[in-house]
Motif scaffolding. Sequence first.
Motif, PDB file in Angstrom:
ATOM      1  N   LYS A 219       0.848  -1.192   0.000  1.00 33.91           N
ATOM      2  CA  LYS A 219       0.000   0.000   0.000  1.00 33.91           C
ATOM      3  C   LYS A 219       0.882   1.240   0.000  1.00 33.91           C
ATOM      4  O   LYS A 219       2.068   1.193   0.325  1.00 33.91           O
ATOM      5  CB  LYS A 219      -0.926   0.019   1.220  1.00 33.91           C
ATOM      6  N   GLU A 230      -4.923   7.280  -1.442  1.00 27.67           N
ATOM      7  CA  GLU A 230      -4.473   6.019  -0.855  1.00 27.67           C
ATOM      8  C   GLU A 230      -4.713   4.892  -1.846  1.00 27.67           C
ATOM      9  O   GLU A 230      -5.775   4.811  -2.473  1.00 27.67           O
ATOM     10  CB  GLU A 230      -5.235   5.728   0.441  1.00 27.67           C
ATOM     11  N   CYS A 231      -3.727   4.015  -1.976  1.00 27.89           N
ATOM     12  CA  CYS A 231      -3.887   2.881  -2.884  1.00 27.89           C
ATOM     13  C   CYS A 231      -3.335   1.627  -2.221  1.00 27.89           C
ATOM     14  O   CYS A 231      -2.489   1.688  -1.327  1.00 27.89           O
ATOM     15  CB  CYS A 231      -3.198   3.136  -4.221  1.00 27.89           C
ATOM     16  N   GLU A 232      -3.834   0.479  -2.673  1.00 27.04           N
ATOM     17  CA  GLU A 232      -3.442  -0.807  -2.117  1.00 27.04           C
ATOM     18  C   GLU A 232      -3.426  -1.848  -3.224  1.00 27.04           C
ATOM     19  O   GLU A 232      -3.834  -1.587  -4.363  1.00 27.04           O
ATOM     20  CB  GLU A 232      -4.412  -1.233  -1.013  1.00 27.04           C
ATOM     21  N   PHE A 255       5.902  -2.160  -1.408  1.00 30.87           N
ATOM     22  CA  PHE A 255       4.874  -1.645  -2.309  1.00 30.87           C
ATOM     23  C   PHE A 255       5.380  -1.849  -3.729  1.00 30.87           C
ATOM     24  O   PHE A 255       6.437  -1.328  -4.105  1.00 30.87           O
ATOM     25  CB  PHE A 255       4.635  -0.166  -2.028  1.00 30.87           C
TER      26      PHE A 255
END
Length: 270
Positions: A219, A230-232, A255
């Motif tokens: 993430k 925000e990214c995952e 990540f």
Amino acid sequence: MNYYTPQGGLPPQRDLLTDRAVVKQAYTFIPKGVLRDIVTSNLPGFSNTRAWIIARPVAGGATTFSQLIVEIGPGGGAERPEPEAGVEGVVFLTAGTLTLTLEGVEHVLEPGGYAFIAPGASWSLANAGDTAASFHWIRKAYEAADGIDLPSSFVTRDQDVEPRPMPDTDGAWATTRFADPDDLSHDMHVNIVTFQPGGSIPFAETHVMEHGLFVLQGKAVYRLNDDWVECEAGDYMLLRAFCPQACYAGGPEPFRYLLYKDVNRQIRLT
């Protein structure tokens, strides 16, 4: 290696419909929760297969490539996957096992398997296993250049290519480069970018290359134009040319994302 692979399905009726999906002038953000059964496509020439089409040339957006997440069930596949002449491709496997026959040579791809398929190459795909196989398929119309030969097809693995650390980062930011950046026969690169927890892009990259970024693992907080998002694992970002971009990687794991960009060609004006 861990690679996020969508499973489809539908959320329960009690869930709120609000999600993180957004389309703006400079970028599109597709969260993993969007990759559901009802947005898949069947592909001509494929059997026992479904695909999420997550990028295509579109007015006002990225224009140089398409990207699909393709799931082939047991016994499925395609004798001639590529329907267009002059189109190159990259196949990157995230789950299951797939047999790629490329110019008459069989290659068994497992998670992390990577194949560059040159324009005009003869190839096919088959799932001889008993579970579904899933892969990213990135396609681009090859742009020939005077005095430069066509690139050659090749097959490798993420696990076999040493990531190259970015200068002065002590390995916190590294790129797995599957094609030689100095080889001008390649007009696109599809790499894997890795940030260790706390690693960052320490400036707002602003450049002519378009990007498709699929988060394979971990993430982060990603700068997209003037937004911090925000990214995952499982999220996808589609960036137009000159969209400012940067990131801070979270933890506790690395990540990593699969990255497309167009490279090595003069801008056509006529």
